[in-house]
Scaffold this active site. Structure first.
Site, PDB file in Angstrom:
ATOM      1  N   GLY A  12       0.840  -1.207   0.000  1.00  0.00           N
ATOM      2  CA  GLY A  12       0.000   0.000   0.000  1.00  0.00           C
ATOM      3  C   GLY A  12       0.868   1.248   0.000  1.00  0.00           C
ATOM      4  N   ARG A  73       0.811  -4.677  -5.775  1.00  0.00           N
ATOM      5  CA  ARG A  73       0.899  -5.975  -5.114  1.00  0.00           C
ATOM      6  C   ARG A  73       1.202  -6.945  -6.241  1.00  0.00           C
ATOM      7  NH1 ARG A  73      -0.806  -4.519   0.118  1.00  0.00           N
ATOM      8  NH2 ARG A  73      -2.372  -2.902   0.055  1.00  0.00           N
ATOM      9  N   ASP A 104       4.719  -5.185   5.929  1.00  0.00           N
ATOM     10  CA  ASP A 104       5.186  -6.518   6.330  1.00  0.00           C
ATOM     11  C   ASP A 104       5.315  -7.480   5.144  1.00  0.00           C
ATOM     12  OD1 ASP A 104       2.346  -6.415   6.261  1.00  0.00           O
ATOM     13  OD2 ASP A 104       2.219  -8.269   7.405  1.00  0.00           O
ATOM     14  N   THR A 127       4.381   2.088   5.627  1.00  0.00           N
ATOM     15  CA  THR A 127       2.991   1.616   5.687  1.00  0.00           C
ATOM     16  C   THR A 127       2.248   2.456   6.713  1.00  0.00           C
ATOM     17  OG1 THR A 127       1.550  -0.195   6.425  1.00  0.00           O
ATOM     18  CG2 THR A 127       3.774  -0.242   7.274  1.00  0.00           C
ATOM     19  N   ASP A 129       0.015   1.425   8.572  1.00  0.00           N
ATOM     20  CA  ASP A 129      -0.467   0.559   9.662  1.00  0.00           C
ATOM     21  C   ASP A 129       0.393   0.565  10.933  1.00  0.00           C
ATOM     22  OD1 ASP A 129      -2.586  -0.214   8.129  1.00  0.00           O
ATOM     23  OD2 ASP A 129      -1.609  -2.024   7.363  1.00  0.00           O
ATOM     24  N   ASP A 131       2.594  -1.475  11.803  1.00  0.00           N
ATOM     25  CA  ASP A 131       2.626  -2.815  12.393  1.00  0.00           C
ATOM     26  C   ASP A 131       3.931  -3.563  12.141  1.00  0.00           C
ATOM     27  OD1 ASP A 131       2.173  -3.014   9.705  1.00  0.00           O
ATOM     28  OD2 ASP A 131       0.616  -4.533   9.837  1.00  0.00           O
ATOM     29  N   ARG A 173      -6.092  -3.832   9.295  1.00  0.00           N
ATOM     30  CA  ARG A 173      -6.647  -5.173   9.087  1.00  0.00           C
ATOM     31  C   ARG A 173      -6.225  -6.127  10.197  1.00  0.00           C
ATOM     32  NH1 ARG A 173      -4.412  -6.451   3.505  1.00  0.00           N
ATOM     33  NH2 ARG A 173      -3.159  -4.701   4.128  1.00  0.00           N
TER      34      ARG A 173
END
Ligand code: ATP
Length: 323
Positions: A12, A73, A104, A127, A129, A131, A173
């Site tokens: 992303g 992707r 990730d 990212t 996120d 994460d 997510r």
């Protein structure tokens, strides 16, 4: 012959990726290296979609969201054949290293590729996120939470005028970093994250108590990947218990775009600079991150296999502060 560095952005897109590209290009040129930009992530690496980057190619991009290299992707890269093709392109372009910027999945790909084909890769966390293990913050996270916060502030005006319960869905997510940060900064009444079990009865109770206390607005922030469902599903379940009318707002892609915040530009600039320094020092197979103000190098595998903990105490704090 001058040494050559390739750069790609993958997964992303995240605000600040451009600032990272700029920092890598300018640092590399300063140190006497050549830089090639690989378009659309691992897909461009497989298809030899590559452009030379010079000083001017990265002018006037530090403030722009998205990524000038494009991102994608790419399922083919997850196959032996795809990686084989990518390796050939690296050899053909005489790349001494590729710096990969992504989340990730991007780090997983980098680990597999460097181990199986012996290529020199360096990762940067890009990212929204947040994460990835091995950095306090990922490039893009700060901008994303600020964008989400702006939306929450606007919704709060409506929530308190209408006296309705609002469920606001944010991205995440698998992780609740965005949700927790936006919940705390936005003064939410409750936060729902994938890392903790969701108790619908408890949420209903919180809302009912708040209404009894005379609170005019109830804002519940929901991470999209919660195990109890998305914001709409959770809102319906809660309504069955409270009978209270609700509204749902899904923030979606507005969290992704926009000009990067100062924090994201600073982080991206630092990490881009240190990625080139890592190349200079022959330090490969690692993601460059920042922890408590210090630059750290984390092996690819650890960045995604070690779960970065969310700050649990914030969860409790949000409820106390919302009174
Ligand atoms: P975001 O966190 O923003 O979603 P991401 O980097 O996690 O970013 P993904 O789509 O999960 O995004 O991964 C990006 C790309 O990395 C994939 O499209 C694929 O090409 C590659 N990739 C992911 N996992 C692997 C793997 N196990 N082996 C090889 N390549 C992989």
């Amino acid at each position: 012959m001058k040494k050559r560095i390739g750069i790609l952005t993958s997964g992303g897109d995240a605000p600040g990726m451009n600032a990272a590209i700029r920092a890598i290009v300018r640092t590399a040129l300063y140190k006497g290296y050549e830089v090639l930009g690989i378009k659309h992530g691992y897909k461009g690496l497989i298809n030899n979609d590559i452009v030379k980057l010079d000083h001017h190619s990265v002018a006037n991009i530090i403030q722009r969201g998205g990524t000038i290299l494009g991102t994608a992707r790419c399922d083919e890269f997850e196959t032996e054949r795809g990686m084989h093709r990518a390796k050939k392109v690296i050899d053909k372009n005489k790349l001494d290293c590729v710096i990969v910027i992504g989340g990730d999945g991007t780090m997983r790909g980098a680990k597999e590729f460097s181990e199986k084909f012996g290529v020199n890769l360096i990762g940067l966390p890009g990212t929204i996120d947040n994460d990835l293990y091995g950095t306090d913050f990922t490039i893009g996270f700060d901008t994303a939470i600020n964008s989400a916060l702006e939306a929450v502030d606007r919704i709060r005006d409506t929530a308190s005028s209408l006296e309705r319960v609002f469920f606001i869905e944010v991205m995440g997510r698998h992780a609740g970093f965005i949700s927790l940060a936006v919940g705390l900064a936005g003064g939410a009444e409750d936060v729902i994250i994938p890392e903790t079990p969701t108790d619908i009865e408890e949420i209903a109770q919180t809302i009912q108590n708040n209404i009894k206390k005379g609170k005019k607005s109830n804002i519940i922030i929901v991470a999209e990947g919660d195990e109890a469902g998305n914001a709409l599903t959770i809102a319906r379940k809660v309504k069955k218990l409270t009978g209270e009318d609700y509204r749902v707002a899904v923030l979606g892609y507005i969290q992704r775009g926009g000009a990067p915040t100062a924090n994201d530009r600073i982080l991206a600039s630092k990490l881009g600079y240190y990625a080139v320094e890592s190349f200079e020092n022959n330090r490969f197979g690692v993601m460059v991150g920042e922890i408590e103000g210090k630059i750290v190098y984390t092996p690819f595998e650890e960045t995604y296999s070690i779960k970065k903990p969310v700050e649990d105490h914030i969860y409790k704090m949000i409820k106390i502060l919302s009174g």
